[in-house]
Scaffold this motif. Structure first.
Motif, PDB file in Angstrom:
ATOM      1  N   SER A   7      34.530  -9.567   2.291  1.00  0.00           N
ATOM      2  CA  SER A   7      33.775  -9.257   2.071  1.00  0.00           C
ATOM      3  C   SER A   7      32.367  -9.834   3.224  1.00  0.00           C
ATOM      4  N   ASP A  29      38.190  -9.885  -1.963  1.00  0.00           N
ATOM      5  CA  ASP A  29      38.151 -10.801  -1.037  1.00  0.00           C
ATOM      6  C   ASP A  29      38.705 -11.879  -2.183  1.00  0.00           C
ATOM      7  N   SER A  31      37.590 -14.681  -2.544  1.00  0.00           N
ATOM      8  CA  SER A  31      36.907 -16.307  -2.374  1.00  0.00           C
ATOM      9  C   SER A  31      36.249 -15.651  -3.942  1.00  0.00           C
ATOM     10  N   GLY A  37      32.165 -17.880   3.841  1.00  0.00           N
ATOM     11  CA  GLY A  37      33.856 -18.242   4.933  1.00  0.00           C
ATOM     12  C   GLY A  37      32.848 -18.516   5.791  1.00  0.00           C
ATOM     13  N   SER A  39      30.838 -16.389   7.672  1.00  0.00           N
ATOM     14  CA  SER A  39      29.467 -15.763   7.959  1.00  0.00           C
ATOM     15  C   SER A  39      28.652 -16.334   6.618  1.00  0.00           C
ATOM     16  N   LYS A 172      43.621 -12.256  -3.914  1.00  0.00           N
ATOM     17  CA  LYS A 172      44.119 -12.567  -2.714  1.00  0.00           C
ATOM     18  C   LYS A 172      45.235 -11.304  -2.330  1.00  0.00           C
ATOM     19  N   GLY A 202      39.368 -10.358   7.227  1.00  0.00           N
ATOM     20  CA  GLY A 202      40.059 -11.999   6.392  1.00  0.00           C
ATOM     21  C   GLY A 202      39.580 -12.996   6.995  1.00  0.00           C
ATOM     22  N   GLY A 203      38.277 -12.772   8.676  1.00  0.00           N
ATOM     23  CA  GLY A 203      38.426 -14.642   9.422  1.00  0.00           C
ATOM     24  C   GLY A 203      39.146 -14.958   9.347  1.00  0.00           C
ATOM     25  N   TYR A 205      41.719 -16.171   7.325  1.00  0.00           N
ATOM     26  CA  TYR A 205      42.846 -16.072   6.816  1.00  0.00           C
ATOM     27  C   TYR A 205      43.284 -14.353   7.686  1.00  0.00           C
ATOM     28  N   TYR A 227      27.064 -28.748  11.169  1.00  0.00           N
ATOM     29  CA  TYR A 227      25.625 -28.958  12.055  1.00  0.00           C
ATOM     30  C   TYR A 227      24.813 -30.879  10.964  1.00  0.00           C
ATOM     31  N   PRO A 267      26.534 -27.217  16.317  1.00  0.00           N
ATOM     32  CA  PRO A 267      27.828 -27.197  15.510  1.00  0.00           C
ATOM     33  C   PRO A 267      27.981 -27.947  16.929  1.00  0.00           C
ATOM     34  N   LEU A 310      33.843 -23.217   9.875  1.00  0.00           N
ATOM     35  CA  LEU A 310      35.245 -23.560  10.621  1.00  0.00           C
ATOM     36  C   LEU A 310      35.085 -22.057  11.746  1.00  0.00           C
ATOM     37  N   ARG A 311      35.440 -22.550  12.821  1.00  0.00           N
ATOM     38  CA  ARG A 311      36.195 -20.823  13.530  1.00  0.00           C
ATOM     39  C   ARG A 311      37.202 -20.556  13.938  1.00  0.00           C
ATOM     40  N   GLU A 339      35.561 -14.887  16.084  1.00  0.00           N
ATOM     41  CA  GLU A 339      34.170 -15.906  16.212  1.00  0.00           C
ATOM     42  C   GLU A 339      33.064 -15.456  16.492  1.00  0.00           C
ATOM     43  N   SER A 340      31.738 -16.348  17.300  1.00  0.00           N
ATOM     44  CA  SER A 340      31.090 -16.358  18.050  1.00  0.00           C
ATOM     45  C   SER A 340      31.216 -15.498  19.648  1.00  0.00           C
ATOM     46  N   GLY A 342      29.594 -13.278  16.368  1.00  0.00           N
ATOM     47  CA  GLY A 342      30.561 -12.206  15.785  1.00  0.00           C
ATOM     48  C   GLY A 342      29.218 -11.818  14.881  1.00  0.00           C
TER      49      GLY A 342
HETATM   50  C1  FAD Z   1      30.058 -22.256  13.377  1.00  0.00           C
HETATM   51  C2  FAD Z   1      29.849 -21.227  13.755  1.00  0.00           C
HETATM   52  C3  FAD Z   1      28.363 -20.595  14.300  1.00  0.00           C
HETATM   53  C4  FAD Z   1      28.095 -19.214  14.490  1.00  0.00           C
HETATM   54  N1  FAD Z   1      27.466 -19.454  15.406  1.00  0.00           N
HETATM   55  C5  FAD Z   1      26.729 -17.551  15.301  1.00  0.00           C
HETATM   56  C6  FAD Z   1      25.783 -17.191  15.598  1.00  0.00           C
HETATM   57  O1  FAD Z   1      24.595 -17.659  15.965  1.00  0.00           O
HETATM   58  N2  FAD Z   1      25.505 -16.368  16.030  1.00  0.00           N
HETATM   59  C7  FAD Z   1      26.526 -15.373  15.689  1.00  0.00           C
HETATM   60  O2  FAD Z   1      26.812 -13.525  16.761  1.00  0.00           O
HETATM   61  N3  FAD Z   1      27.738 -15.309  15.228  1.00  0.00           N
HETATM   62  C8  FAD Z   1      27.735 -16.875  15.081  1.00  0.00           C
HETATM   63  N4  FAD Z   1      29.271 -17.252  14.757  1.00  0.00           N
HETATM   64  C9  FAD Z   1      30.298 -16.320  14.259  1.00  0.00           C
HETATM   65  C10 FAD Z   1      29.609 -15.486  13.227  1.00  0.00           C
HETATM   66  O3  FAD Z   1      29.725 -16.129  12.171  1.00  0.00           O
HETATM   67  C11 FAD Z   1      31.541 -15.055  13.133  1.00  0.00           C
HETATM   68  O4  FAD Z   1      32.323 -13.650  13.957  1.00  0.00           O
HETATM   69  C12 FAD Z   1      31.626 -14.083  11.577  1.00  0.00           C
HETATM   70  O5  FAD Z   1      30.749 -14.459  10.439  1.00  0.00           O
HETATM   71  C13 FAD Z   1      32.510 -13.411  11.320  1.00  0.00           C
HETATM   72  O6  FAD Z   1      32.511 -12.913   9.740  1.00  0.00           O
HETATM   73  P1  FAD Z   1      34.381 -12.166   9.034  1.00  0.00           P
HETATM   74  O7  FAD Z   1      33.650 -11.516   8.103  1.00  0.00           O
HETATM   75  O8  FAD Z   1      34.662 -12.096   9.914  1.00  0.00           O
HETATM   76  O9  FAD Z   1      34.655 -13.699   8.366  1.00  0.00           O
HETATM   77  P2  FAD Z   1      33.733 -14.372   6.849  1.00  0.00           P
HETATM   78  O10 FAD Z   1      32.398 -14.332   6.704  1.00  0.00           O
HETATM   79  O11 FAD Z   1      35.091 -15.291   6.292  1.00  0.00           O
HETATM   80  O12 FAD Z   1      34.815 -13.405   5.855  1.00  0.00           O
HETATM   81  C14 FAD Z   1      36.250 -13.193   5.531  1.00  0.00           C
HETATM   82  C15 FAD Z   1      36.539 -13.333   4.474  1.00  0.00           C
HETATM   83  O13 FAD Z   1      37.592 -12.831   4.095  1.00  0.00           O
HETATM   84  C16 FAD Z   1      38.367 -13.315   2.446  1.00  0.00           C
HETATM   85  N5  FAD Z   1      39.957 -13.685   2.531  1.00  0.00           N
HETATM   86  C17 FAD Z   1      40.609 -13.996   3.598  1.00  0.00           C
HETATM   87  N6  FAD Z   1      42.151 -12.755   3.974  1.00  0.00           N
HETATM   88  C18 FAD Z   1      41.754 -13.073   2.157  1.00  0.00           C
HETATM   89  C19 FAD Z   1      42.441 -12.036   1.598  1.00  0.00           C
HETATM   90  N7  FAD Z   1      43.788 -12.479   1.539  1.00  0.00           N
HETATM   91  N8  FAD Z   1      43.030 -11.637   0.538  1.00  0.00           N
HETATM   92  C20 FAD Z   1      41.323 -11.383   0.161  1.00  0.00           C
HETATM   93  N9  FAD Z   1      40.372 -11.738   0.939  1.00  0.00           N
HETATM   94  C21 FAD Z   1      40.261 -12.376   2.355  1.00  0.00           C
HETATM   95  C22 FAD Z   1      37.606 -14.677   2.517  1.00  0.00           C
HETATM   96  O14 FAD Z   1      37.097 -14.823   1.369  1.00  0.00           O
HETATM   97  C23 FAD Z   1      36.367 -14.062   3.497  1.00  0.00           C
HETATM   98  O15 FAD Z   1      35.169 -13.906   2.598  1.00  0.00           O
HETATM   99  C24 FAD Z   1      29.326 -18.678  14.503  1.00  0.00           C
HETATM  100  C25 FAD Z   1      30.654 -19.239  13.557  1.00  0.00           C
HETATM  101  C26 FAD Z   1      30.952 -19.943  13.309  1.00  0.00           C
HETATM  102  C27 FAD Z   1      32.091 -20.562  12.593  1.00  0.00           C
END
Ligand code: FAD
Length: 357
Positions: A7, A29, A31, A37, A39, A172, A202-203, A205, A227, A267, A310-311, A339-340, A342
């Motif tokens: 989420s 999720d 968490s 995470g 985001s 999970k 799952g970012g 994971y 940061y 970062p 964490l990227r 990752e960014s 994203g």
């Molecule tokens: C340091 C840093 C700086 C950044 N800066 C920018 C920026 O300025 N601009 C930009 O556009 N992008 C930026 N990004 C990129 C952006 O933040 C990410 O691409 C985005 O937030 C990823 O979102 P997500 O939903 O994939 O991951 P997440 O937010 O991590 O969400 C994934 C979720 O999945 C859940 N999950 C995982 N595996 C399971 C499982 N098996 N069962 C249940 N739940 C699970 C986790 O608990 C987590 O809540 C940055 C990234 C980083 C690390």
């Protein structure tokens, strides 16, 4: 019925778009504090798309995501500011380094023009316009901004819930013997879950579910970005970046600010020891070396440990993958290496998932 794993901003946008299409959607999720995470630990920057290869998904989704995001923020009253960004050559240690940087910034400027990014300008002596910005040459990109990332994701969850999306936390998702199961992390109880389609958002994971479903070639290695909070904001609310790092996809230690009033440097980029390794590891004096090359507004004492992100660096059979990966395999869509940029790309990634379904 569709199950979205994760989420964060990506899973939430996917759920929102699917619910708008009339689908029954569950978001699961692991968490207990969803949103903490990737985001919840980034720079909150809305990128213009200048950095990425023109044929990449990062480029396509960043441009499109930006265009979808702005009216979405306006309509839903999500705080954001298109404040603009300066990329500067910063201080150089030698003439050779300076010449190399000038070439890089000119080629970035050309990229921006080729992409049609509006009103970008290459400026000599940037400190004349932006008092504390160091370096001989800077690229001004007005079409860059910041969003309140925490407010953004919560607003998206509310919109999802209004459309009937159900969020389950602290569970999970795993694939065991071809069955998809959810393990309640407080009771350890397992429950088989059945859906027409599963979305792996799952970012960090996401590789684990991909591997569970037979895609053993993928691996995510967490890359740490620390940061430091700064004692005050710059007099002018702009973003200040160095030239991007050549050796990685990281953009280099930059100045950013949150709309609530905090300012940050970050970062940097170092390998983390695990996907839970949120420990600070860079000494402040070492970190300050990067910041003082682009800005003369701060002293080392102005830096206070802030937060760590964490990227999700993606590897395929050991080779680094620089782009986002959307991998459809039977009734799963895996979103890997998001990752960014994203955060900026999220709505466009979600549109692509809906299109693929
Ligand atoms: C340091 C840093 C700086 C950044 N800066 C920018 C920026 O300025 N601009 C930009 O556009 N992008 C930026 N990004 C990129 C952006 O933040 C990410 O691409 C985005 O937030 C990823 O979102 P997500 O939903 O994939 O991951 P997440 O937010 O991590 O969400 C994934 C979720 O999945 C859940 N999950 C995982 N595996 C399971 C499982 N098996 N069962 C249940 N739940 C699970 C986790 O608990 C987590 O809540 C940055 C990234 C980083 C690390």
């Amino acid at each position: 019925m569709i199950i979205v794993v994760g989420s964060g901003i990506i899973g939430s946008w996917v759920a929102y778009k699917l619910a708008l299409e009339g689908e029954e959607v569950f978001v699961i999720d692991q968490s207990p504090n969803p949103g903490d995470g990737i985001s919840g630990r980034n720079s909150g920057v809305l990128h213009s798309g200048i950095y990425y290869d023109s044929n990449s998904l990062k480029s396509k989704f960043c441009f499109k995501g930006y265009e979808i995001s702005i009216p979405f923020f306006q309509k839903n009253k999500i705080p954001f500011s298109i404040c603009g960004k300066v990329i500067t050559t910063g201080l150089s240690d030698s003439i050779e380094e300076e010449n190399e940087k000038i070439k890089s910034i000119e080629s970035l400027y050309q990229n921006g023009k080729d992409f049609g990014i509006e009103k970008i300008e290459l400026k000599k002596e940037p400190y004349k316009q932006w008092k504390h910005v160091l370096g001989s040459t800077a690229l001004w990109i007005p079409k860059t901004g910041v969003v309140d990332a925490s407010y953004y994701i919560k607003a998206l969850w509310r919109l999802c819930e209004d459309l009937g999306v159900q969020f389950l936390k602290n569970k999970k998702v795993k694939i065991q013997d071809s069955s998809v199961i959810a393990i309640d992390l407080s009771t350890n109880q397992k429950e088989e879950i059945q859906a027409d389609t599963y979305i792996n958002a799952g970012g960090l994971y996401s590789d684990e579910l991909a591997i569970d479903s037979g895609l053993s070639e993928y691996e995510i290695r967490p890359n740490k970005g620390e940061y430091f909070r700064l004692r005050s904001q710059l007099p002018k609310p702009i973003l200040v970046y160095p030239l991007p790092m050549k050796s990685s996809t990281a953009l280099g230690v930059h100045y950013t600010f949150h709309l609530g009033g905090d300012a940050y440097a970050g970062p940097n980029s170092n390998w983390a020891t695990s996907k839970e390794d949120y420990q600070f590891q860079t000494p402040r004096h070492q970190y300050f070396e990067s910041l003082k090359k682009i800005l003369d507004f701060y002293s080392e004492d102005d830096l206070i440990e802030g937060y760590v992100g964490l990227r999700p660096r993606l590897f395929n059979k050991g080779d680094a993958v620089k782009d986002f990966v959307i991998h459809k395999e039977s009734n799963w869509i895996h979103l890997l290496g998001i990752e960014s940029p994203g955060l900026t790309s999220a709505p466009a990634i979600a549109e692509e998932v809906v299109r693929q379904l």
